[in-house]
Design an enzyme around this catalytic site. Structure first.
Site, PDB file in Angstrom:
ATOM      1  N   ASP A 188      -1.064   5.202   2.738  1.00  0.00           N
ATOM      2  CA  ASP A 188       0.298   5.561   3.119  1.00  0.00           C
ATOM      3  C   ASP A 188       0.265   6.817   3.984  1.00  0.00           C
ATOM      4  OD1 ASP A 188       3.330   6.079   2.726  1.00  0.00           O
ATOM      5  OD2 ASP A 188       2.984   4.289   1.533  1.00  0.00           O
ATOM      6  N   SER A 217       9.200  -0.865   0.719  1.00  0.00           N
ATOM      7  CA  SER A 217       8.182   0.166   0.488  1.00  0.00           C
ATOM      8  C   SER A 217       8.208   0.662  -0.940  1.00  0.00           C
ATOM      9  CB  SER A 217       8.412   1.353   1.423  1.00  0.00           C
ATOM     10  OG  SER A 217       8.020   1.051   2.729  1.00  0.00           O
ATOM     11  N   HIS A 225       7.055   9.780   2.267  1.00  0.00           N
ATOM     12  CA  HIS A 225       6.962   8.372   1.879  1.00  0.00           C
ATOM     13  C   HIS A 225       5.823   8.121   0.888  1.00  0.00           C
ATOM     14  CE1 HIS A 225       6.248   3.989   2.594  1.00  0.00           C
ATOM     15  NE2 HIS A 225       7.546   3.955   2.856  1.00  0.00           N
TER      16      HIS A 225
END
Length: 1304
Positions: free
Chosen positions: A42, A463, A278
C-alpha cells in the site's frame, strides 16, 4: 421526563459481526490471527499509529517496513572522516559527532534528503502552510514594517534638506548626489517590493536533513540530522527496522514517523515513510489491536504485518509496475501467508503485464493468498480493474454496507437496508470473468498516521473491504495453523466462495458476503479433498484471446444461435518454489511426490448446473455431465442470443459439482454475460431516437441499467431524470447516482465515464449529457444512492443526438493550407455552431542518447531485468505547465508488457529533479509549472528482453505544454478563407440527412505560442453544437500541424524587394573579401599577442578590434596571482582607456538620434549597422564600468580573495561611474540583461542590496540553474539580514545542485 438512549451500534465502527468474525473469535479466541503474517502492499504504514504497536500476544505488530518504490532512497556514496569532532555534511553544515559513536573504520557515508520528498501531498501542504504562518510570515511582515519606516524617514529627511536649501543651492544641485539619493530611495522601494513577493522567489523546499551511515563493527547504523544544526547528540540513531523495531519522528510539527533500511552494497539508505494515510488505515482494519478499547480492534488483532510501500511519493502515491514486482519479491522472501492489496486500476487489454505475472506467480507458485480491492468505479458493469479482474486465483473484494454501518459511520435517518455500496465495481471484466470473488464491509473508523493529527478516521471503499476480508482470512488461517491443517490459495478461495452469503447481484458481490466460521469449517471438512489442491483454468476459445468466460455484446454474437467452446484444465498447487528461493534441491521433495500422485489419481464425475440466471435458462443448452481427469477437457455451450429481448443484460453461471459430494460444493464457475442493447434502426415505435421510462420504482440502492447501441452518426446523448416527490423531508428528496460510458474495447470506463450524484424533487430535474460512440453500446446506469433510505418513483428519458464530421473522430489541420470539414446531421435537424480551440502545444522530442543496463537481479526464479535509459533535451521558452506522453507506451499499467515506464525531468544545469511521471494515466495527472530554462528528460523502460529494448532506442516523446486558448477562424466558404473577410460561421440549422461544409483558416503566426516551430503541433477540440453543455462532452480531437514554410517565404520575398532598390549601395566582391579576411584576423586577437596593434593601425575605426583586445586582457587578469596587484591595475587602466578610445570612434549623438526616431524607409543594412553600433556601445560601457569598480576596489582594499569579494566592500560613486550608468540608460533599460554584469557589481559595492537582489533574480530567470548566481543571492540575503529567507535559500542550495542525475 427522563430521556432514554438506545445502545450505540458499535459494530458499525469497524464491522466484524456481518462476516461472522466476532462470533468466530468468541468461539475460538486464540484463532485471532496469531501465527499469520500479512503483507500490506500500500502507501506505507505508520509504526507510531495507535493500534499498530503490538499483537494480542505482545509480539511486534510490524515485522518490517520496506519502500519498494525507490522514492525514499538516499545516495550515500560520499565517504568522509571526522575532523576535529566534526563531519562536513552534504548540506554544508558542520555535524558534531558524539564521542560514544563507535566506528572502527572511521568511514562515514553521507547523504542528504528533503523532508518534502518523503511527505504525502496532504502533509506537505499542511507543513508548508504552518511553516509560512510560523516561520516565514512574522519575520517577513516585520521586515516590511522596518523598511517602510526607513523609507518614510528617508523621504522626510530629504524633504527637510530641500526646504533648508536656498534657491542658489537648488540650482547648484550635484548630479552625483542626486543619482546616489535616487538610487538609495529606489533601493528602499525595491526592498519593499521584493519583500511582498519574496515567497514566490525563495521557494520553501522544506527542511533538508543530512544523513549519516556507518558500521559500528557489528551493525550498520544511520542518523538523520533532524535539528538542521549538526547537533547529532540530539538525533536518533537507528538501524534496520526489522532488527530493532525502532523508528524516529522528524519533528513535532510534522509528526511524520520514519524508519530506515540500510543497503551498504548498493550505497543506499532507504528512509521509509508513507505516501498517504491509506496504508495505515488498511493495516488497522486488518490487524489493529487496542487492548483498552476492543471495539476499535481490527479483524485479526493477533496477526503480524510487513508493510511494503508501493505508492510512490514522486507521483502522488500512485503505484508503478516496478514497485509491485519489487514488492512481490519481498513477500516471497518473507514467506508471507497473505497479501492485502487495496490498489488497482482499470485495464483495457486481456494480457498480463510483468506486474500481474509477478502476482500470479506469487499465488500459484509461492502459495501466498492475495486479497485485493475490486474497485470503486460502479455501479455500471465492466468496471472491475486489475489485478482483481485479471487473475482468477486472487481474491477480489466488493464493498458491502450494513445497517450498523449506516448508523454508526454515516448517521443516516431511519433504518436502512444492507447492500453493496453503489460505487462498488461490478463485473464482468473485458475477459468475460466476473472479477469479484466475495464482498466484505467497505468502510471503517480505523487508525491513520500521526501526521494526520487524528487517531482514527472514517474511510469507505473497496480499499477498506479488502483488508476486512484479509483479516477474516487471517482468522481462518490462524485456526488452520493451530490445528495443523494444510491450506493453499486455491482451496482457501474455493472455501470462502462456497460458504459466502448472497447479498446482492453476483456480478457485484461475487459469491456473496464472506463468512468466517463457515469457511473455516469447510476447510476443515474438505482438508483431504483433492479438489482443495486444484485450480481450474477456464478458457473460452473465442476472440479476443485470454477469455475466462462468455461475454457477448457484439452484433454477430447477438443475431444468431452459436456454440461456444469451453476448455477446462485442472492446475495443481505444487508449493515448491519456496525451496527454489533458498537454492534447496527439490528432486526428492516429498511434497512434489504427493502432487504427482494426485495428478495420476484424479478421476471424478462432475455435474453441471446453470444458476443465478433464471431469465437465461430457456436460451442456453449445456452438457449436464463432465468426466474429469488430469488433462484438458472441452465442451460446448449453445446460446440462442438472437431470441433474447433487447435493451437488457443477462447474467448466469454454469457451476460444476462433484457427483459424490453430498454438500454440493461448487468446484468451478463459468460466468456467462450477455448484453442485448436497444437498436433504433427501423423501429418506428422509438420516437425520434428517444427512449422513455415512466414511473420506475426505486428503493434504497436500486439500480437500473440500460444498454443502447448508438446509431452510426450519434455523438452524444442526454439523460433527463425527474420525480414527483415534493422534497419536503430528507426521505422525500431522492438522491440519485447516474453513470454513463461506452462499452468499448481498448478503452477503460475511467477514460470516458460521466457521473453525477444529484438530489431531486418535484421542482427540479437532472439533465446529464454524455458522449456516445457511433455503433457502440452505451451503458446508462441510474441508481438510488446507497445512503438514500426510502422509496420513490422517477421517470427518465434518453435522447440521442448527433452532428458528425465525415473526416472522422480525430482531425488533422495544417498551417500551410485551409481545412475543410463536412458536418452531417442524420438523426434530426440540429443547430450547428462550429468552433475550434487549442489548449496544448505538443513538442515531439527525439532522444539524443541512450544506453541499456542490467538492473540488479532479483532472488529466486524472478528473471533479471534490463533497463533502457533515453535522454531528451528541451528548452522552456517561458513559465508554463508541461507533462510527458510516450505515444507508443502510454496508457497501460497492469497490462503493459514492460515492467516499468517512468520519466523524470531535471533542470539541465543543476541536474535537480523537478517532475516525475509514469505511463499511466498519461499527462493529466503528472504536470507541473516549469520556469523558463533548459531541461533534460530521462525515460526509463524496463523489460527482460534486451533485444526488445534495442528496438525502442529511437522512441519519440511528446512534451505537452499548456497554453492560453487559441481559437481558429471557421468560414462557410473557401473564398472566405482566402480573403479573410468572408462570412464566418455562426449558428446554422443543418437539416436531417444533409451536410454543411465549413473551412478552417490557418492560424496567423502572431497567434502561435512562442517557440512553436516546424514539427510541433497544437492539440485542441472541434465543437459543433450551439448548446455549450453538449460541447463539453461532445467534441472531436483536432491536431494543428505547424509548418513554418509560409512564414519563411514571406521573409524571402521582402528581401527581394529591398535589394532591388537602386539607392542601396551594393558591396563589390573584393570589398566583401577584404571584410571577411579582416573579421578572421580580428577573431585571432585573443590568441596572437601583437596582432591587435597591427589591425588597429590598419582598421582604426573597427570597434570589434578593441572589444577582442579587452577580452584578451580579461583572460590575462584571470591568470594573475593575488600578489600581482600592480599588474592588475595596469591591465584595468588599459581596458578603461581602450573602451573610451573605442567609444570615441562611434558617433554617439547621431546613433542616439537615429535610435530615438522611427525610420520606416530605412533598409535592413543600415539598421543592421546601427544595431551593431548600439551593441558595441553597451559592451564598451559595461567594460569601462566594471573595471572602474575593480580599479577602485584594488586601490582601496588591495587584492581581494574571492571570499573577501563576498563581503561586498563599499566603493564611492565617482563621476566616471555616474557617466557610465547614465549613458547606458540612454541606450537600454538599466535592468536589461546586457548591462546586468556592470549594474549588479555597482549595486553590490554601493551596498544597494535590494536592487542587487532584484538584478540577481532577473539573472537567475534568464540563466536558471546557475550556482554562482544562487550563491550570490544567499550572500545578499545575509547582508539584508532576512533570516527567514536565508534559511530557506540555504536549504534550497544544499540539494538543488547535483553532481549527477537521480535515477529511477
Amino acid at each position: 421526563m427522563e430521556e432514554t438512549f438506545s445502545n450505540f451500534p458499535s459494530n458499525g465502527i469497524l464491522p466484524k459481526k456481518e462476516t461472522g468474525a466476532l462470533s468466530f473469535l468468541s468461539k475460538y479466541p486464540n484463532f485471532d490471527g496469531k501465527g499469520v503474517l500479512i503483507a500490506i502492499l500500500d502507501t506505507g504504514v505508520d509504526p507510531g499509529a495507535p493500534g499498530l504497536k503490538v499483537t494480542s500476544d505482545n509480539k511486534p505488530k510490524i515485522v518490517d517496513l520496506i519502500d519498494a518504490t525507490g522514492a525514499g532512497d538516499v545516495n550515500i556514496s560520499v565517504v568522509r572522516k571526522v575532523e576535529n569532532e566534526h563531519l562536513l555534511g552534504l548540506s554544508g553544515r558542520k555535524l558534531k559527532v558524539p564521542r560514544e559513536w563507535k566506528n572502527p573504520s572511521g568511514d562515514f557515508h553521507l547523504g542528504i534528503k528533503s523532508v518534502y520528498d518523503l511527505c504525502s501531498t496532504s502533509l506537505r501542504d499542511r507543513y508548508k502552510k504552518e511553516r509560512k504562518e510560523k516561520q516565514w510570515q512574522p519575520l517577513n511582515d516585520d521586515a516590511i514594517f522596518q523598511i517602510q519606516n526607513k523609507l518614510n524617514e528617508f523621504e522626510a529627511k530629504k524633504t527637510e534638506e530641500q526646504v533648508k536649501k536656498n534657491d542658489d543651492e537648488k540650482l547648484k544641485s550635484n548630479d552625483l548626489n542626486d543619482l546616489l539619493n535616487s538610487l538609495t530611495k529606489e533601493d528602499l522601494q525595491t526592498q519593499l517590493e521584493l519583500l511582498k513577493d519574496l515567497e514566490n522567489k525563495i521557494k520553501d523546499i522544506g527542511p533538508v536533513y543530512d544523513c549519516i551511515v556507518w558500521n559500528d563493527g557489528d551493525t550498520w547504523r544511520a542518523c538523520i540530522d533532524t535539528t538542521e544544526k549538526g547537533d547529532l547528540e540530539n538525533c536518533k540513531v537507528l538501524t534496520n527496522y526489522k532488527d530493532s523495531f525502532e523508528y524516529g519522528t522528524f519533528s513535532y510539527i510534522d509528526m511524520l514517523n520514519y524508519s530506515v533500511r540500510i543497503l551498504p552494497d548498493e550505497k543506499i539508505l532507504q528512509i521509509v515513510t508513507d505516501s498517504s494515510s491509506h496504508g495505515t488505515h488498511v493495516a488497522s482494519i486488518a490487524t489493529g489491536y487496542y487492548p483498552d478499547n476492543p471495539e476499535l480492534n481490527g479483524v485479526a488483532p493477533g496477526a503480524q504485518i510487513i508493510s511494503i510501500k508501493i505508492g510512490d511519493n514522486r507521483i502522488n502515491g500512485m503505484e508503478t509496475a516496478f514497485a509491485l514486482v519489487n514488492a512481490c519479491r519481498h513477500v516471497a522472501e518473507y514467506k508471507c501467508d497473505l497479501v492485502n492489496y487495496s490498489f488497482g486500476e482499470p485495464v483495457c487489454l486481456t494480457n498480463l503485464g510483468p506486474a500481474l505475472v509477478a502476482v500470479k506467480e506469487l499465488v500459484e507458485k509461492f502459495g501466498v493468498i492475495f486479497v485485493t480491492s475490486a474497485g470503486n468505479n460502479g455501479p455500471g458493469i465492466e468496471t472491475v480493474g486489475a489485478p482483481g479482474g485479471s487473475i482468477p486465483t486472487v481474491i477480489s473484494v466488493a464493498a458491502y454496507v450494513s445497517n450498523d454501518m449506516l448508523k454508526a459511520e454515516h448517521s443516516l435517518l431511519g433504518n436502512g437496508s444492507s447492500m453493496l455500496f453503489s460505487w462498488s465495481s461490478r463485473g464482468p471484466c473485458i475477459d468475460g470473468s466476473w472479477g469479484v470473488s466475495v464482498a466484505a464491509p467497505g468502510g471503517a473508523f480505523a487508525a491513520v498516521p500521526n501526521w494526520s493529527q487524528r487517531g482514527t478516521q472514517l474511510m469507505s471503499g473497496t480499499s477498506m473491504a479488502s483488508p476486512n476480508c484479509c483479516g477474516c482470512l487471517a482468522l481462518i488461517l490462524s485456526g488452520l495453523k493451530s490445528n495443523e491443517i494444510e491450506f493453499n490459495p486455491f482451496g482457501v478461495k474455493r472455501a470462502i466462495e462456497n460458504t459466502a452469503i448472497q447479498v446482492d447481484e453476483p456480478i457485484g458481490c461475487g459469491a456473496g458476503l464472506i463468512q468466517v466460521e463457515r469457511a473455516y469449517d469447510y476447510l476443515a471438512d474438505y482438508k483431504d479433498s483433492i479438489f482443495q489442491k486444484i485450480h481450474f483454468d477456464i478458457k473460452y476459445l473465442g476472440k479476443p484471446k485470454n477469455l475466462k468466460g462468455i461475454y457477448l455484446k457484439n452484433d454477430d454474437e447477438l443475431t444468431e444461435t452459436r456454440d461456444y467452446l469451453i476448455v477446462i484444465e485442472p492446475v495443481f498447487f505444487e508449493n515448491v518454489t519456496r525451496s527454489y528461493l533458498v537454492n534447496e534441491s527439490i528432486e526428492n521433495d516429498e511434497n512434489l511426490l504427493n502432487v504427482q500422485k494426485d495428478r495420476i489419481s484424479l478421476s471424478r464425475k462432475l455435474v453441471l448446473s446453470l444458476e443465478n440466471g433464471e431469465s437465461l435458462k430457456s436460451f442456453i443448452d449445456y452438457p449436464e455431465h463432465l468426466y474429469l481427469v488430469n488433462s484438458t477437457r472441452q465442451f460446448h455451450i449453445r446460446i440462442r442470443a438472437n431470441e433474447l429481448e433487447e435493451g437488457r443484460h443477462y447474467f448466469a453461471q454454469l457451476k460444476a459439482f462433484d457427483l459424490e459430494d453430498p454438500k454440493r460444493a461448487c468446484l468451478f464457475r463459468i460466468p456467462i454475460t450477455i448484453v442485448k442493447p436497444f437498436v433504433f434502426d427501423g423501429k418506428k415505435s422509438l420516437n425520434d431516437y428517444e427512449i422513455e421510462f415512466k414511473n420506475a420504482s426505486f428503493k434504497q440502492g436500486q439500480i437500473y441499467r440500460h444498454f443502447i447501441r448508438a446509431p452510426l452518426t450519434a455523438t452524444h446523448a442526454e439523460l433527463t431524470l425527474n420525480t414527483d416527490q415534493n422534497g419536503s423531508t430528507r426521505d422525500h428528496a431522492p438522491l440519485f447516482y447516474t453513470q454513463t460510458f461506452t462499452l468499448e474495447n481498448f478503452r477503460t470506463p475511467a477514460d470516458q465515464a460521466v457521473e453525477e450524484i444529484y438530489r431531486l424533487n418535484n421542482t427540479n430535474e437532472l439533465k446529464l449529457k454524455f458522449k456516445v460512440q457511433s455503433n457502440k453500446i452505451v451503458q446508462v446506469t441510474i441508481a438510488k444512492n446507497w445512503s438514500n433510505i426510502g422509496h420513490c418513483t422517477a421517470s427518465y428519458k434518453i435522447r440521442l443526438n448527433g452532428l458528425y464530421p465525415r473526416n472522422g473522430n480525430e482531425l488533422c489541420a495544417m498551417s500551410s493550407q485551409s481545412f475543410k470539414i463536412d458536418v452531417g446531421s442524420y438523426l434530426r435537424n440540429e443547430d450547428c455552431d462550429p468552433s475550434v480551440s487549442y489548449k496544448h502545444l505538443v513538442q515531439p522530442l527525439r532522444p539524443h542518447e541512450y544506453h541499456i543496463e542490467i538492473v540488479k537481479p532479483s532472488m529466486g526464479v524472478i528473471k533479471p531485468i534490463y533497463q533502457l535509459i533515453l535522454t531528451y533535451n528541451f528548452h522552456q521558452n517561458k513559465s508554463g505547465d508541461v507533462g510527458c506522453e510516450i505515444p507508443v507506451l502510454s496508457n497501460y499499467l497492469y497490462e503493459n508488457e514492460f515492467q516499468s515506464i517512468f520519466w523524470m525531468i531535471y533542470e539541465s544545469n543543476s541536474k535537480r529533479l523537478v517532475l516525475s511521471g509514469d505511463a499511466f494515466p498519461v499527462i493529466y495527472k503528472y504536470s507541473k509549472t516549469l520556469e523558463k530554462g533548459d531541461y533534460v528528460i530521462r525515460l526509463f523502460v524496463r523489460h527482460e528482453k534486451i533485444d526488445l529494448l534495442e528496438k525502442l532506442k529511437e522512441t519519440s516523446l511528446y512534451l505537452r505544454h499548456s497554453i492560453s486558448s487559441i481559437s481558429q477562424d471557421v468560414y462557410t466558404s473557401q473564398l472566405g478563407v482566402v480573403k479573410g473577410t468572408g462570412k464566418k460561421s455562426g449558428s446554422e440549422k443543418i437539416q436531417k440527412n444533409t451536410e454543411n461544409s465549413f473551412y478552417l483558416q490557418p492560424i496567423s503566426d502572431d497567434k502561435l505560442p512562442k517557440g512553436a516551430t516546424n514539427g510541433h503541433f497544437l492539440l485542441g477540440e472541434l465543437s459543433l453544437f450551439k448548446d455549450s453543455a453538449a460541447n463539453k462532452v461532445d467534441n472531436f480531437r483536432i491536431m494543428y500541424q505547424i509548418n513554418s514554410h509560409g512564414k519563411k517565404a514571406e521573409k524571402h520575398a521582402a528581401k527581394k524587394v529591398e535589394t532591388s532598390d537602386s539607392n542601396v549601395k551594393v558591396k563589390s566582391e573584393e570589398e566583401k573579401l577584404k571584410e571577411a579576411v579582416r573579421d578572421v584576423q580580428v577573431s585571432y586577437i585573443q590568441k596572437v599577442e601583437n596582432l591587435f596593434e597591427t589591425l588597429r593601425l590598419e582598421h582604426e575605426n573597427h570597434i570589434p578590434i578593441y572589444i577582442n583586445r579587452i577580452q584578451y586582457l580579461e583572460k590575462k587578469i584571470s591568470n594573475l596571482a593575488k600578489n600581482e596587484s600592480e599588474k592588475k591595475l595596469a591591465l584595468f587602466n588599459e581596458i578603461i582607456e581602450l573602451s573610451k578610445t573605442a567609444l570615441s570612434k562611434i558617433n554617439l549623438d547621431s546613433l542616439l538620434k537615429f535610435l530615438g526616431e522611427k525610420h520606416h524607409d530605412s533598409n535592413d543594412e543600415t539598421k543592421k549597422v546601427l544595431e551593431s553600433q548600439k551593441g558595441w556601445t553597451i559592451d564598451l560601457l559595461v567594460f569601462q564600468g566594471l573595471y572602474l569598480i575593480e580599479k577602485q576596489l584594488i586601490e582601496k582594499y588591495g587584492d581581494l580573495d574571492d571570499d573577501d569579494d563576498n563581503n561586498f566592500k563599499a566603493i564611492e560613486l565617482t563621476e566616471e561611474l555616474r557617466f557610465v550608468y547614465r549613458f547606458i540608460q540612454k541606450f537600454i533599460d538599466i535592468s536589461d540583461e546586457k548591462a546586468s554584469k556592470f549594474v549588479l557589481k555597482l549595486y553590490l559595492h554601493l551596498r544597494l542590496f535590494a536592487k542587487s537582489l532584484k538584478t540577481l533574480f532577473k539573472q537567475l530567470e534568464d540563466k536558471p540553474g546557475t550556482k554562482s548566481i544562487d550563491q550570490t543571492i544567499l550572500n545578499v540575503l545575509r547582508e539584508l539580514n532576512l533570516r527567514h529567507a536565508v534559511r530557506y535559500h540555504e536549504n534550497n542550495l544544499s540539494i538543488k545542485y547535483q553532481s549527477k542525475y537521480v535515477n529511477f
